[in-house]
Design an enzyme around this catalytic site. Structure first.
Site, PDB file in Angstrom:
ATOM      1  N   HIS A  71     -32.711  31.510  52.579  1.00 32.20           N
ATOM      2  CA  HIS A  71     -31.281  31.690  52.811  1.00 32.20           C
ATOM      3  C   HIS A  71     -30.427  30.673  52.066  1.00 32.20           C
ATOM      4  CE1 HIS A  71     -33.410  33.127  56.494  1.00 32.20           C
ATOM      5  NE2 HIS A  71     -32.677  34.188  56.243  1.00 32.20           N
ATOM      6  N   CYS A  93     -33.371  32.378  47.638  1.00 25.62           N
ATOM      7  CA  CYS A  93     -33.368  33.632  46.877  1.00 25.62           C
ATOM      8  C   CYS A  93     -32.439  33.499  45.672  1.00 25.62           C
ATOM      9  CB  CYS A  93     -32.909  34.775  47.779  1.00 25.62           C
ATOM     10  SG  CYS A  93     -32.676  36.342  46.891  1.00 25.62           S
ATOM     11  N   HIS A 121     -24.365  32.005  60.594  1.00 23.51           N
ATOM     12  CA  HIS A 121     -25.608  32.350  59.912  1.00 23.51           C
ATOM     13  C   HIS A 121     -25.972  31.253  58.922  1.00 23.51           C
ATOM     14  CE1 HIS A 121     -28.471  34.516  57.368  1.00 23.51           C
ATOM     15  NE2 HIS A 121     -28.618  35.369  58.377  1.00 23.51           N
ATOM     16  N   GLU A 123     -27.235  31.316  56.006  1.00 22.28           N
ATOM     17  CA  GLU A 123     -26.793  31.547  54.629  1.00 22.28           C
ATOM     18  C   GLU A 123     -25.329  31.174  54.454  1.00 22.28           C
ATOM     19  OE1 GLU A 123     -25.802  35.267  51.715  1.00 22.28           O
ATOM     20  OE2 GLU A 123     -27.671  35.417  52.864  1.00 22.28           O
ATOM     21  N   THR A 158     -24.904  37.830  51.457  1.00 23.70           N
ATOM     22  CA  THR A 158     -25.629  38.803  50.628  1.00 23.70           C
ATOM     23  C   THR A 158     -26.149  40.001  51.395  1.00 23.70           C
ATOM     24  OG1 THR A 158     -27.705  37.569  50.875  1.00 23.70           O
ATOM     25  CG2 THR A 158     -26.315  37.026  48.965  1.00 23.70           C
ATOM     26  N   ASN A 218     -29.848  41.443  58.270  1.00 24.16           N
ATOM     27  CA  ASN A 218     -29.912  42.690  57.506  1.00 24.16           C
ATOM     28  C   ASN A 218     -30.580  43.800  58.308  1.00 24.16           C
ATOM     29  OD1 ASN A 218     -32.801  43.333  56.202  1.00 24.16           O
ATOM     30  ND2 ASN A 218     -32.569  41.116  56.316  1.00 24.16           N
ATOM     31  N   SER A 260     -37.217  41.265  55.336  1.00 26.98           N
ATOM     32  CA  SER A 260     -38.264  40.269  55.596  1.00 26.98           C
ATOM     33  C   SER A 260     -39.434  40.860  56.376  1.00 26.98           C
ATOM     34  CB  SER A 260     -37.678  39.063  56.355  1.00 26.98           C
ATOM     35  OG  SER A 260     -37.068  39.472  57.562  1.00 26.98           O
TER      36      SER A 260
END
Length: 285
Positions: A71, A93, A121, A123, A158, A218, A260
């Site tokens: 993340h 990533c 979150h 990220e 993302t 996600n 994931s």
């Protein structure tokens, strides 16, 4: 029962690369991962089984080498970790790096940064960790709370659904017609593919099974997408979560999975569904 799989589902290249780096490193030396490498308990359990440690704070690290999760994190956090004398590996990533660079460029151009995503979150925390000021929005109500700025730069977490992102960007432009609103699409391609495929799948099915971690953003977004097209949607983590009473003999069942989710978990769910369709007498007729 008829079983269909989404055209795009399951683990993305960023997650695969992060797991491979962790396993390769752990084969040579003790390794600690700072935070959950990915939001999937099956993956995390397998990492722990390889003696890989998972800690949430650098102060608790007991190995020389630590790994940043897929993340990503802020440069400030990286510098603080290195200042402790630790060897830092980045499993971030590449598409998260793209989002970081887009945000940095917008700020350098004088734009006030707005991130579309979940404020807490990991990220998003990584994206905002180097910023003096910023806003995070996830709903029209959040947009109404924004203050005016001459220039506003917008990017997205993302894993956000691209439809939501476009909607919120349009609302920001409507709210601030005198502002220069600059939007950079940072939603990753695997997310877009899985979202589109999930929606198309759900329209063809009586029930959809979405496989992924309980804390995976996600995966939850896939559940929401499927739920807008199909009334019977179930979010599970493994095949053990399946229940025969969810299905009817005449159902068409769809399977999709978050980015994931391991291939083996998807295969196990599909196998369990086939066994239910062939042998389970508890199916509703």
């Amino acid at each position: 029962m008829k079983i269909l799989k989404a055209e795009h589902l399951g683990m993305c290249f960023g997650v695969r690369d992060a797991i491979a780096l962790a396993l390769e490193t752990a084969s040579r030396e003790p390794l600690t991962i700072l935070g959950d490498l990915v939001h999937n308990e099956t993956v995390l359990s397998e990492l722990r089984a390889r003696s890989i440690r998972i800690e949430q704070h650098p102060a608790n690290v007991g190995t020389r080498t630590v790994m940043v999760t897929a993340h990503g994190t802020s440069q400030r956090a990286l510098n603080q970790t290195r200042a402790r004398g630790l060897n830092v590996l980045e499993a971030t990533c590449p598409l998260v790096h793209v989002a970081h660079r887009a945000l940095t460029k917008l700020v350098a151009e004088g734009a006030h940064p707005v991130i579309i995503g979940q404020r807490d979150h990991v990220e998003v925390r990584g994206m905002t960790g180097d910023l003096a000021e910023y806003d995070v929005v996830l709903s029209p109500e959040d947009v109404l709370k924004l203050r005016p700025h001459a220039c506003i730069g917008v990017i997205a977490q993302t894993t956000q659904p691209i439809e939501r992102v476009h909607e919120l960007v349009q609302l920001i432009r409507q709210r601030f017609p005198q502002s220069d609103v600059r939007f950079v699409d940072t939603v990753c391609q695997p997310t877009k593919q899985r979202q589109q495929a999930a929606g198309e799948l759900a329209q063809r099915c009586d029930v959809v099974i979405v496989i992924g971690g309980a804390h995976s953003n996600n995966t939850r977004e896939l559940v929401a997408t499927c739920g807008s097209h199909c009334q019977r949607v179930h979010h599970i983590q493994t095949a053990a979560d399946l229940r025969a009473e969810w299905f009817r003999e005449t159902d068409t069942i769809g399977i999709t999975a978050g980015t994931s989710t391991p291939d083996a978990v998807i295969a196990a769910v599909e196998l369990r569904l086939h066994k239910l369709s062939c042998t389970d007498k508890n199916l509703i007729t």
